[in-house]
Design an enzyme around this catalytic site. Sequence first.
Site, mmCIF file in Angstrom:
data_model
loop_
_atom_site.group_PDB
_atom_site.id
_atom_site.type_symbol
_atom_site.label_atom_id
_atom_site.label_comp_id
_atom_site.label_asym_id
_atom_site.label_seq_id
_atom_site.Cartn_x
_atom_site.Cartn_y
_atom_site.Cartn_z
ATOM 1 N N ILE A 1 0.146 18.835 4.009
ATOM 2 C CA ILE A 1 0.251 18.201 5.162
ATOM 3 C C ILE A 1 0.077 19.154 6.517
ATOM 4 O O ILE A 1 -0.460 18.719 7.374
ATOM 5 C CB ILE A 1 1.711 17.394 5.033
ATOM 6 C CG1 ILE A 1 1.685 16.353 4.197
ATOM 7 C CG2 ILE A 1 2.168 16.865 6.449
ATOM 8 C CD1 ILE A 1 2.912 15.571 3.744
ATOM 9 N N ALA B 1 6.890 20.239 7.413
ATOM 10 C CA ALA B 1 5.910 19.795 6.098
ATOM 11 C C ALA B 1 6.102 20.695 4.914
ATOM 12 O O ALA B 1 5.439 21.601 4.721
ATOM 13 C CB ALA B 1 4.502 19.862 6.553
ATOM 14 N N THR B 2 7.467 20.860 4.533
ATOM 15 C CA THR B 2 7.950 21.668 3.451
ATOM 16 C C THR B 2 8.166 21.019 1.991
ATOM 17 O O THR B 2 9.002 21.113 1.184
ATOM 18 C CB THR B 2 9.306 22.436 3.770
ATOM 19 O OG1 THR B 2 10.080 21.352 4.428
ATOM 20 C CG2 THR B 2 9.019 23.334 4.863
ATOM 21 N N HIS C 1 -32.378 17.656 -4.349
ATOM 22 C CA HIS C 1 -32.398 18.695 -3.353
ATOM 23 C C HIS C 1 -32.885 18.089 -2.140
ATOM 24 O O HIS C 1 -33.879 17.216 -2.151
ATOM 25 C CB HIS C 1 -33.635 19.829 -3.538
ATOM 26 C CG HIS C 1 -33.719 20.776 -2.539
ATOM 27 N ND1 HIS C 1 -33.094 21.597 -1.983
ATOM 28 C CD2 HIS C 1 -34.932 20.760 -1.483
ATOM 29 C CE1 HIS C 1 -33.641 22.608 -1.047
ATOM 30 N NE2 HIS C 1 -34.765 21.702 -0.798
ATOM 31 N N ALA D 1 -2.105 10.398 -4.711
ATOM 32 C CA ALA D 1 -2.164 9.126 -4.915
ATOM 33 C C ALA D 1 -3.009 8.696 -6.171
ATOM 34 O O ALA D 1 -2.701 7.830 -6.915
ATOM 35 C CB ALA D 1 -3.182 8.435 -3.697
ATOM 36 N N ASP E 1 4.870 9.350 -7.647
ATOM 37 C CA ASP E 1 5.488 10.282 -7.151
ATOM 38 C C ASP E 1 6.901 10.566 -7.638
ATOM 39 O O ASP E 1 7.699 11.452 -7.319
ATOM 40 C CB ASP E 1 5.679 10.120 -5.314
ATOM 41 C CG ASP E 1 4.158 10.581 -4.725
ATOM 42 O OD1 ASP E 1 3.426 11.190 -5.358
ATOM 43 O OD2 ASP E 1 4.320 10.714 -3.544
ATOM 44 N N GLU F 1 5.093 29.776 7.568
ATOM 45 C CA GLU F 1 5.232 29.613 6.282
ATOM 46 C C GLU F 1 6.116 30.669 5.481
ATOM 47 O O GLU F 1 5.882 31.769 5.784
ATOM 48 C CB GLU F 1 3.503 29.758 5.731
ATOM 49 C CG GLU F 1 3.483 29.897 4.345
ATOM 50 C CD GLU F 1 4.169 28.887 3.434
ATOM 51 O OE1 GLU F 1 3.843 27.509 3.692
ATOM 52 O OE2 GLU F 1 4.833 29.167 2.291
ATOM 53 N N GLY G 1 0.844 -1.301 -0.084
ATOM 54 C CA GLY G 1 0.011 -0.273 0.056
ATOM 55 C C GLY G 1 0.666 1.246 0.028
ATOM 56 O O GLY G 1 0.230 2.273 -0.242
ATOM 57 N N GLY G 2 2.258 1.182 0.296
ATOM 58 C CA GLY G 2 2.999 2.206 0.163
ATOM 59 C C GLY G 2 2.752 3.399 1.203
ATOM 60 O O GLY G 2 2.213 3.029 2.151
#
Length: 464
Positions: A182, A268-269, A443, A319, A311, A201, A39-40
């Site tokens: 992320i 998370a860069t 609706h 994914a 990737d 950031e 599943g990576g």
Amino acid sequence: MANYDVIIIGSGPGGYVCAIRCAQLGLKTACVEGRETLGGTCLNVGCIPSKALLHASHMLHEAEHNFAKMGLKGKSPSVDWPQMLAYKDDVIGQNTKGIEFLFKKNKVDWLKGWGEIPEAGKVKVGDEVHEAKNIIIASGSEASNVPGADVTIDEKIVVTSTGALELGKVPKKMVVIGAGVIGLEMGSVYARLGAEVTVVEFLDAITPGMDAEVQKTFQRTLKKQGLKFVMGAAVNKVETLKTKAKVHYKIRKNDKEESIDADVVLVATGRRPYTDGLGLEALGIEMTKGGQIKTDDHWKTNVDGIYAIGDAIAGPMLAHKAEDEGMAVAEVIAGNHGHVNYNVIPGVIYTHPEVATVGATEESLKEQDHKYKVGKFSFMGNGRAKAVFAGDGFVKLIADAETDRILGCHIIGPAAGDLIHEVCVAMEFGASAQDLALTCHAHPTYSEAVREAALACGDGAIHA
Ligand code: FAD
Ligand code: NAI
């Protein structure tokens, strides 16, 4: 040793989907995976575990903020962190076992261990060398560190997303470096669980590349939820003390040096392709400057019989992009037509509200001098959204000014990640905004907001 038509290296969403499709097309197929489970990144330490924690923490948020409003009184639930992690692990287990089942069902051999390619046509796993007419590299990506900064990741105090998915406890103070996908998803999780979360950031806007109006609304919403932001700040050092860390950064507009303390720092860069140990240099496989494997339009590298997807190659690190490439390259190898429409790959951020986007932004169209029109509709005009306290946000549909053909869509609001797909299908069929506007929508659904945005591209929305 065995002979295969195809050996795929890596069992993430690119690799496992590719393996199943190859087998379905009658090719003798094996998939090499070095992890304990299939599943990576996605199933083990990415999409799936992060969504489990997002779901659990969102339930807590609903109980704390909205239950009483609906007449549901009583004590709010408290967090049993080990149990929440156990729930997340159970979700991972169900999914990774599911891939194992699908491999057996489709007669895909799992070659357990780390693979390398000693020469075209051969894959070595442990001491065994297997032969394959075609090799597909689907080795994925890994977290990259803060560029040009002095940061040591220990996965305890200074963590990547992998460490952030299994912290020993919920931190009191968390600093997130990077306001990308992320950072905001995991930052939301810990903010909802009670941590004081500050996101630092580099740029002046969050989620680079996204529609500017969505960026602003998204940041405002996250601030309301308690996340703090330090924008335009370049992190240059993270100092680790015994159980704490200090994040040093420079405010870019005035060069002012500042710092902030944290119990946990999430780096998370961005992520970079993972191709270690495959032997690509010796094979003479061409790479891009960014470290991605170079491929042609049919995912073939410069070496005959070796392909790459997901990737590890250029394009968005998503994914579903990897999956689509996996299916397409299987078709190509089987002698059929394989195709991926890179203009219609949705991107979703699974915060609350969700953010979803596909196709062109206003900013990108202005750059190209492409004349467009915008139809926008607020979820405040959507009865269903209002009923569930989800009126914040909007749907923005962008269409060609002359032909009315849909060029893009940007949504912030309830179930945005699901709503975006009717626009994706419309775009695949070359539909106009009017085509969407003329389609009957049930609706009360959130989808009505998409139709209203399409109506707003023409004579006007009804409930605006
Ligand atoms: P991967 O999933 O990275 O799989 C590659 C596999 O190859 C790994 O299991 C690795 O062990 C194996 N491998 C590598 N080299 C070898 C070798 N030599 N021998 C044997 N095995 C090898 N994307 C989304 O679309 N939606 C999301 O919600 C989402 N959430 C994410 C959340 C997080 C925290 C992270 C980190 C990522 C997320 N992503 C999400 C991105 C998504 O996980 C990736 O885009 C996707 O997993 C890429 O698939 P892949 O098949 O290319 O590679
Ligand atoms: P990202 O590329 O989305 O965001 C990185 C952020 O870090 C950017 O905003 C960038 O400006 C900032 N940054 C870079 N250097 C910095 C510095 N020195 N100081 C402060 N900020 C700095 O990368 P992220 O969030 O790590 O995600 C990696 C990949 O994983 C993404 O490409 C994404 O596609 C994928 N992913 C997808 C998800 C989804 O589809 N829901 C969820 C999680 C990850």
